[in-house]
Scaffold this active site. Structure first.
Site, PDB file in Angstrom:
ATOM      1  N   LYS A 229      -0.709 -26.225 -30.967  1.00  0.00           N
ATOM      2  CA  LYS A 229       0.477 -25.499 -31.426  1.00  0.00           C
ATOM      3  C   LYS A 229       1.578 -25.559 -30.359  1.00  0.00           C
ATOM      4  O   LYS A 229       2.758 -25.749 -30.675  1.00  0.00           O
ATOM      5  CB  LYS A 229       0.114 -24.042 -31.764  1.00  0.00           C
TER       6      LYS A 229
ATOM      7  N   ASP B  48       2.308 -16.919 -39.389  1.00  0.00           N
ATOM      8  CA  ASP B  48       1.017 -17.315 -39.972  1.00  0.00           C
ATOM      9  C   ASP B  48       0.943 -16.928 -41.453  1.00  0.00           C
ATOM     10  O   ASP B  48       0.081 -17.422 -42.176  1.00  0.00           O
ATOM     11  CB  ASP B  48      -0.134 -16.587 -39.251  1.00  0.00           C
TER      12      ASP B  48
ATOM     13  N   GLN C 219      -4.203 -15.832 -32.412  1.00  0.00           N
ATOM     14  CA  GLN C 219      -5.227 -16.782 -32.819  1.00  0.00           C
ATOM     15  C   GLN C 219      -6.521 -16.046 -33.183  1.00  0.00           C
ATOM     16  O   GLN C 219      -6.994 -15.192 -32.442  1.00  0.00           O
ATOM     17  CB  GLN C 219      -5.477 -17.793 -31.682  1.00  0.00           C
TER      18      GLN C 219
HETATM   19  N1  GUN Z   1      -7.837 -19.451 -36.768  1.00  0.00           N
HETATM   20  C1  GUN Z   1      -8.095 -20.488 -37.586  1.00  0.00           C
HETATM   21  N2  GUN Z   1      -6.982 -20.849 -38.253  1.00  0.00           N
HETATM   22  C2  GUN Z   1      -6.005 -20.036 -37.847  1.00  0.00           C
HETATM   23  C3  GUN Z   1      -4.625 -19.928 -38.169  1.00  0.00           C
HETATM   24  O1  GUN Z   1      -4.072 -20.646 -38.996  1.00  0.00           O
HETATM   25  N3  GUN Z   1      -3.946 -18.951 -37.515  1.00  0.00           N
HETATM   26  C4  GUN Z   1      -4.528 -18.116 -36.630  1.00  0.00           C
HETATM   27  N4  GUN Z   1      -3.780 -17.174 -36.062  1.00  0.00           N
HETATM   28  N5  GUN Z   1      -5.802 -18.182 -36.298  1.00  0.00           N
HETATM   29  C5  GUN Z   1      -6.539 -19.152 -36.912  1.00  0.00           C
END
Ligand code: GUN
Length: 291
Positions: free
Chosen positions: A52, A119, A96
């Protein structure tokens, strides 16, 4: 059979985002800014967050990584969420997942300001999406819709079967596919679905998000179907340098022979999920969701 090249489309979208960022800056605006909160040192989460941050750099976004150790308290994490909610120099942030067991993920998600929830996990964004209002939509379904659009895949009146009902993939995917812009007739199938093979065989568009590697075999797919594989299970491999490889939920070689379009793993949905977070951050920077 046509391969849906998510990697190529994601690269094109990143170029489009970079052009938009340049325009914002030329017009005297500030660089879009995404922050990520990472708790602990889980290998998968470390990798996702590193991607990211890297993606942000590639399109000209500012990024910030905020780390906590596993023993952080819920109160400390909530305090950080409130601080980021009120940071005018930040367009969006993600926490996350998964979080350590002693922290309520739902409580953290609900503490995020929906206007910064890139998200798309906050109930306000989920609710807005369900009723067709502008909303931050979670990255994987957002990316899949974009792929279908960019490949001009006909969705109107088609039977779409979504396998899986998670909050971040299957459920929002099913809602988006039934919306007026897409107009599919949607079935959500899951672990308790009876006659799964027949249900899948009825799909013109089959979207598989179960997390069981190579579960979907050739005899479960209609001739000419569009197959979207969301699975990314890491399995050990002696053929790769890293010692592991990604497997989708679809047995590719068998299914590819029958379908009209298919996403590979890797290189299909994954890159689109990554680029969708950038798109949401750009939408936030341009105030296009909450005007
Ligand atoms: N864990 C697995 N996929 C994601 C996601 O798209 N966003 C976040 N914040 N955590 C994750």
């Amino acid at each position: 059979m046509k391969l849906i090249d998510g990697k190529k489309i994601a690269t094109e979208i990143k170029q489009e985002i970079a052009i938009e960022v340049n325009k914002i800056i030329e017009n005297g605006g500030r660089q879009p800014h995404l922050a990520a909160i990472l708790v602990g040192h889980d290998g998968g989460s470390e990798t996702y967050v590193a991607f990211k941050i890297k993606d942000c750099g590639e399109v000209g976004f500012k990024s910030s990584l905020i780390r906590f150790e596993d023993h952080v308290t819920e109160e400390e994490l909530l305090a950080k969420v409130h601080e980021l909610n009120n940071d005018d120099g930040l367009d969006g942030f993600i926490v996350q997942l998964p979080l350590p067991k002693h922290i309520s993920e739902q409580k953290i998600i609900e503490a995020i300001n929906p206007k910064k929830d890139v998200d798309g996990f906050h109930p306000e964004n989920v609710g807005r999406m369900v009723i067709g209002l502008p909303a931050f939509v979670s990255a994987t379904p957002f990316g899949i819709v974009e792929l279908l659009k960019r490949y001009n895949i006909e969705t109107s009146g088609k039977n779409c079967v979504v396998l899986g009902r998670s909050n971040i993939v299957g459920r929002p995917m099913s809602i988006l596919m039934s919306q007026k812009a897409i107009n599919a007739t949607v079935t959500v199938a899951h672990s308790r679905t009876k006659n799964l093979k027949e249900v899948c065989k009825n799909a013109d568009i089959l979207i598989v998000a179960m997390g069981f590697p190579e579960f979907i075999k050739g005899d479960m797919v209609k001739e000419g179907a569009v197959v979207i594989d969301v699975g990314t299970t890491r399995v050990k491999s002696d053929k790769t340098k890293s010692g592991w490889k990604l497997k989708g939920d679809v047995l590719f070689d068998e299914v590819a022979e029958k379908c009209s379009y298919i996403t590979p793993v890797p290189g299909g949905v994954g890159p689109m999920t990554r680029v969708s977070l950038l798109l949401n951050t750009l939408l936030s920077a341009k105030k296009e969701i909450y005007k």
